[in-house]
Design an enzyme around this catalytic site. Structure first.
Site, PDB file in Angstrom:
ATOM      1  N   CYS A 132       0.819  -1.214   0.000  1.00  0.00           N
ATOM      2  CA  CYS A 132       0.000   0.000   0.000  1.00  0.00           C
ATOM      3  C   CYS A 132       0.852   1.263   0.000  1.00  0.00           C
ATOM      4  O   CYS A 132       0.391   2.333  -0.398  1.00  0.00           O
ATOM      5  CB  CYS A 132      -0.937   0.003   1.207  1.00  0.00           C
ATOM      6  SG  CYS A 132      -0.097  -0.030   2.801  1.00  0.00           S
ATOM      7  N   ARG A 134       4.190   1.397  -1.368  1.00  0.00           N
ATOM      8  CA  ARG A 134       5.266   1.421  -2.358  1.00  0.00           C
ATOM      9  C   ARG A 134       5.007   0.451  -3.499  1.00  0.00           C
ATOM     10  O   ARG A 134       4.264  -0.533  -3.367  1.00  0.00           O
ATOM     11  CB  ARG A 134       6.600   1.079  -1.699  1.00  0.00           C
ATOM     12  CG  ARG A 134       6.707  -0.353  -1.192  1.00  0.00           C
ATOM     13  CD  ARG A 134       7.979  -0.585  -0.384  1.00  0.00           C
ATOM     14  NE  ARG A 134       7.962   0.171   0.860  1.00  0.00           N
ATOM     15  CZ  ARG A 134       8.710   1.243   1.090  1.00  0.00           C
ATOM     16  NH1 ARG A 134       9.564   1.668   0.169  1.00  0.00           N
ATOM     17  NH2 ARG A 134       8.642   1.888   2.236  1.00  0.00           N
TER      18      ARG A 134
END
EC number: 1.2.1.70
Length: 534
Positions: A132, A134
């Protein structure tokens, strides 16, 4: 292991030329679809003459040879640098969630992404780390410039974002910088919430996924495994995890910060999605004293398992078909699903009933999913407020100074693990030379031994005498090779530098005409040509 931009460029042209010639040759030869055993005509099967088959094979072989020969013309000038390890990506620090969600790759699609990346002309190995916060691609590239360009183009094609726009948000790191970055990510030092532990599990999953699909190469596999070791050591040997919060706990903190203090524990909590992140949300709600949460999920089994594990809170299950009815009865809505499309839009939010004055007349949507579950347009509704993972920075600022001090302690461990990995990778540089030198010496030994045995005569030797002569020849070769091979060691166990070791390697290559570096490059080019033809 040696490569450069220009040599790889020449090779890249050779790939295309070889593949084109092969396809053209096959077409000219007539092709041989659906050939039965023996080449006889059978139920509409076209007979394929053995001479035509041989011609097709000859054309394919000639194309491969042509590609290698084209490479050899310029290869001698470009043997000064090895393949590069690189990371190309974006994170919560460099790109907004709107861009990250377009590039997100679901875990079950990681093997497919790796396959597509390694099919690029200048990429040898690849791995994808998509969370969420990267989306990072790790590669081993034959050419730094060409490889980076190919990966960026791949990302652009996948996301639909122009490459020029992508580059404004991408970060690119090479070799030791790329490795250090991964080690820091694994240790939780690059997370939005410093010391966050979930990222280590995600790095482990990259390795498991790669092992199951056979997608990770030697360098990437070792780098990720060493990153896991670094992450574990940081957590065990420092107190960076003590008091650290995860994305899920930060989401709970943020929601409670936005609620009226007097109403925090009485707020009606709704969680949509009972996966790993959702389960952690419930855990942190319990820690804050909440006594009830409604959970909307596709199946009841996972909710039952959470209910069995967490006895200190009342968990009410609602099926996915009742999601909007459940939202109408909630003051705070946490969303954590893998849905590719928003679950809540402006129209959905407008249809929900207003919130009581005691709760500030505002329904909170705390979305910790990427891609997002709650559309940005929901924030346009007067009685709704939307927070996503990028908004958690407000929570993270607390105790920032203390966490930075812990991060400095962790860097010492990361430097140690980085040195260990680079020593291992440096040691790979000389492996081909060691193998070819030993093979060269063994060929001479075997040839001279055979001459000696012929002169003596087989009848004159007992088995014991023959074995003694063979052991004598092997012992002489081993003692002669001991010194040169010792000077090819580069594993961090002595003071010899990599430059000195590589000088020794080049000298041995020249003295014994081993031509190791070119042979390694040619092998890589050959593998790429064959893959292109297939």
């Amino acid at each position: 292991m040696m490569a450069s931009t220009t040599s790889a460029t020449a090779a890249g042209g050779a790939f295309a030329a070889a593949a084109a010639k092969t396809r053209a040759g096959s077409a000219a030869a007539g092709g041989c679809p659906r050939v039965a055993a023996g080449g006889r005509r059978r139920s509409g099967v076209v007979r394929c003459d053995a001479g035509v088959e041989a011609q097709v094979q000859a054309v394919a072989k000639a194309a491969s040879v042509a590609a290698l020969e084209q490479f050899k013309i310029s290869a001698d000038r470009y043997m000064k640098e090895r393949s590069s390890i690189a990371v190309i990506g974006l994170s919560v620090h460099t790109a907004p969630v709107e861009m990250r969600e377009k590039l997100a790759v679901a875990e079950e699609l990681w093997p497919r992404a790796i396959s597509e990346l390694t099919n690029l002309n200048h990429i040898e190995e690849a791995a994808v780390l998509s969370t969420c916060n990267r989306m990072e691609i790790y590669v081993v590239a034959l050419s730094w410039n060409r490889g980076i360009r190919e990966v960026v183009d791949w990302m652009s094609k996948k996301s639909g974002i122009p490459a020029s726009e992508l580059r404004e948000h991408l970060f690119m790191l090479r070799d030791s910088d790329a490795t250090r970055h991964l080690f820091e990510v694994s240790a939780g030092l690059d997370s939005l919430v410093l010391g966050e532990g979930q990222i280590l599990a995600q790095v482990k999953q990259v390795v498991r996924s790669g092992q199951n699909s056979g997608g990770l190469g030697k360098n990437i596999d070792r780098m990720f495994k060493d990153a896991i070791t670094a992450g574990k050591r940081v957590r065990c040997e420092t107190n960076i995890s003590s008091g650290a919060v995860s994305v899920s706990s930060a989401a709970v903190e943020l929601a409670l910060m936005k609620l009226p203090k007097s109403e925090c524990l009485s707020a009606r909590m709704l969680l949509i999605g009972a996966g790993k992140m959702g389960k952690l949300v419930i855990k942190h709600l319990i820690a804050k004293g909440c006594k009830k949460v409604v959970v909307v999920n596709r199946s009841v089994e996972r909710v039952d398992a959470i209910r069995e594990e967490m006895k200190d809170i009342e968990i009410v299950y609602r099926p996915l078909t009742e999601m909007y009815e459940a939202a109408a009865e909630a003051d705070v809505v946490f969303t954590s699903t893998a849905s590719e499309t928003p679950l809540f839009t402006k129209e959905h939010a407008e249809a929900l009933p207003p919130i009581s004055d005691a709760m500030g007349d505002v329904r909170l949507f705390v979305d910790i999913s990427v891609p997002r579950n709650v559309g940005a347009c929901v924030s346009e509704v007067g009685h709704a407020r939307v927070y996503n993972v990028d908004d958690l920075k407000e929570v993270v600022e607390a105790n920032k100074e203390d966490r930075l001090r812990k991060a400095m302690e962790a860097q010492t461990i990361i430097t140690q693990e980085l040195k260990r990995f680079e020593a291992w990778r440096d040691s790979l540089e000389t492996v081909p030379t060691i193998k070819k030198l030993r093979s060269y010496a063994d060929r001479i030994r075997a040839s001279e031994l055979e001459k000696c045995l012929q002169k003596i005569g087989e009848d004159a030797l007992t088995k014991k005498m023959r074995r003694s002569i063979e052991e004598l020849s092997t012992g002489i070769v081993n003692k002669l090779l001991h010194g040169p091979l010792q000077h090819l060691r580069c594993d961090g166990s002595d003071s010899r530098t990599l430059d000195e070791t590589l000088e020794n390697m080049h000298a041995l290559n020249r003295m014994f005409s081993l031509d190791t570096e070119k042979a390694v490059i040619e092998q890589k080019i050959k593998a790429k040509v064959e893959k292109s033809q297939n």
